[in-house]
Every structure is written in structure tokens, then in C-alpha cells.
Design an enzyme around this catalytic site. Structure first.
Site, mmCIF file in Angstrom:
data_model
loop_
_atom_site.group_PDB
_atom_site.id
_atom_site.type_symbol
_atom_site.label_atom_id
_atom_site.label_comp_id
_atom_site.label_asym_id
_atom_site.label_seq_id
_atom_site.Cartn_x
_atom_site.Cartn_y
_atom_site.Cartn_z
ATOM 1 N N SER A 1 0.855 -1.196 0.000
ATOM 2 C CA SER A 1 0.000 0.000 0.000
ATOM 3 C C SER A 1 0.881 1.232 0.000
ATOM 4 O O SER A 1 1.965 1.230 0.595
ATOM 5 C CB SER A 1 -0.890 0.019 1.245
ATOM 6 O OG SER A 1 -1.539 1.269 1.389
ATOM 7 N N TYR B 1 -1.227 0.046 10.266
ATOM 8 C CA TYR B 1 -1.460 -0.514 8.928
ATOM 9 C C TYR B 1 -0.324 -0.129 7.980
ATOM 10 O O TYR B 1 0.268 -0.983 7.307
ATOM 11 C CB TYR B 1 -2.793 0.003 8.390
ATOM 12 C CG TYR B 1 -3.113 -0.445 6.983
ATOM 13 C CD1 TYR B 1 -3.731 -1.667 6.743
ATOM 14 C CD2 TYR B 1 -2.798 0.361 5.885
ATOM 15 C CE1 TYR B 1 -4.026 -2.079 5.457
ATOM 16 C CE2 TYR B 1 -3.086 -0.040 4.596
ATOM 17 C CZ TYR B 1 -3.693 -1.260 4.381
ATOM 18 O OH TYR B 1 -3.974 -1.671 3.105
#
Length: 251
Positions: free
Chosen positions: A143, A156
Site C-alpha cells: 500500500s 497498517y
């Protein structure tokens, strides 16, 4: 006949990757966590391509203790369904999203993100590379939160950064087997990731699109096609790379 294993293949980026591989004549083993009906539908769509086979297997990436049994299921499926003892491509796509601001962060949240998004892919890959052909290919879904710093995504983003770094180490260690390992780092994607946040809150879409150079957020096909091309011979001299696929988000 080439065979790909795709975790989290019942929806979103994983589904788009699986369908695109099927169109290109690659058979697929996809995993799902809780959406068996969606997985069955993806299998049906893939098998509409002549000569292509597909199956769906249940997998919880957060439960490392199940990986031995899952790997045995893969062995049996390769033999019984595909008449092979090995596979060619692995896409570590399965994961969980959702942010939590640091002052409110709980240990349960931390452990869930850690086990699903990093520990799970690492130890599952350790099991599955025993069955991968030399000259195989691995793509990890990271990501661009690994390099940006959106509030609430400290855990995250940090663990996606760990996945991207691990990609480089794995590429080096598997190079003697001519196995290429790369990652893709999407920006915002309109999928059911993060519990379908964009369907529940469509008002989030425009501000993100306004921060994207190409003027919209991604759809899963935008990412899936990049993954499939990274697996292909067209990228045979590319390894240890993390390719941002964000349309210029926050460029």
C-alpha cells in the site's frame, strides 16, 4: 497450464487479478475468508474460459496454526484437480484494512493487522514455496500508506512497509531458484476493502479523487492488471521492486 494461487481472491483486487489471469489462460486457486458465495461466483466466471480450471479454498491468514492443513489441501488440489504437483504464481493479496488513531489503538487491533497483513503472508509463503516451480513469480499487495502518513494508519502503514521491505529480502533469497518477487502499492481503491467504506461513505470519494493526479480513485481492475503483467514474461527482468499503482495519489 500455469497455475496461480491468490489469497483474498473472492473480491476486490484479488477477484480482478483472478479473472484477468483466467482470461489469459492461467488456472487459479483462490482463497476466501468468509465470502464463499463470492468465491464460488469467481470460480464460475474463470471456468468460462476454455481449458481453465479454478477452485476456492477457505483460509484465515491470521491463523498461522492452520497453514499446515491448508498447504496439504493445496497439494491434494494440485494433484486431483490440475494433475500437477506444483504451481507457478503466488499473489499475496489477502489482508484487512481499517484505521485506528494511535491514542485509541488496542493490542487486539494491532495483533489482527500484524497477523493478517504481515505474519500471515510471510509464513504462508514459507510453506507454499516448497510447491512452487523454479522460475515462479510472487507479487505482494502492499500500500502507498507505507510511504504516506494518513492519520489513523500508523500500524497498517508500518506493516505494509514491512511487507514491501520483506519483498526485497525474499527476492534476493529466492533468486537462485529464478523466482521473481515484486510488490504493488495501491492508493485508494473503490472495493469492499475496509468493510466497504466507499459504498457506506461515498462522500469520501471526491476528496481523495481531488488529491489524485489522474482525477479519480482506482477500481480493482486498475490494480489487478498490473499484478497480472508483473507475473508475465513481459516483466521477466524485474524483481525486488515495489511499484506504486495509485494514479498519482498525493503526487
Amino acid at each position: 497450464m500455469k497455475i496461480a494461487i491468490i489469497t483474498g481472491g473472492s473480491n476486490g483486487i484479488g477477484k480482478s487479478t483472478a479473472l484477468e489471469l483466467g482470461k489469459r489462460g492461467v488456472s487459479v486457486i483462490l482463497t476466501y475468508h468468509s465470502h464463499k458465495e463470492s468465491a464460488d461466483d469467481v470460480v464460475r466466471q474463470i471456468e468460462q474460459n476454455n481449458g481453465v480450471r479454478a477452485i476456492g479454498l477457505k483460509l484465515d491468514l491470521s491463523q498461522k496454526s492452520t497453514f499446515d492443513d491448508f498447504t496439504q489441501q493445496i497439494r491434494e488440489s494440485l494433484h486431483e484437480v490440475f494433475q500437477r504437483n506444483s504451481f507457478d504464481y503466488l499473489v499475496n493479496n489477502g489482508g484487512i484494512g481499517g484505521g485506528m488513531m494511535f491514542p485509541e489503538m488496542t493490542e487486539d487491533y494491532f495483533d489482527l493487522i500484524l497477523n493478517t497483513n504481515f505474519k500471515g503472508p510471510v509464513f504462508l509463503t514459507q510453506q507454499l514455496i516448497q510447491l512452487m516451480e523454479d522460475g515462479g513469480r510472487i507479487v505482494n499487495t502492499s500500500s502507498n500508506s507505507a510511504s504516506l502518513t494518513p492519520p489513523g494508519y500508523s500500524v497498517y502503514g508500518s506493516l505494509k512497509a514491512a511487507l514491501s521491505t520483506w519483498t526485497r529480502y525474499l527476492a534476493k533469497e529466492l533468486a537462485p531458484r529464478q523466482i521473481r518477487v515484486n510488490a504493488v502499492s495501491p492508493g485508494p481503491v473503490h472495493s469492499n476493502f475496509g468493510d466497504g467504506v466507499f459504498d457506506k461513505h461515498p462522500e469520501y470519494i471526491k476528496p481523495l479523487a481531488d488529491q489524485t493526479a489522474l482525477g479519480r480513485i482506482a477500481n480493482p481492475d486498475d490494480i489487478g492488471k498490473v499484478i497480472v503483467n508483473l507475473l508475465s514474461d513481459d516483466f521477466s527482468w524485474v524483481t525486488a521492486q515495489d511499484i506504486e499503482v495509485s494514479g498519482g495519489f498525493m503526487l
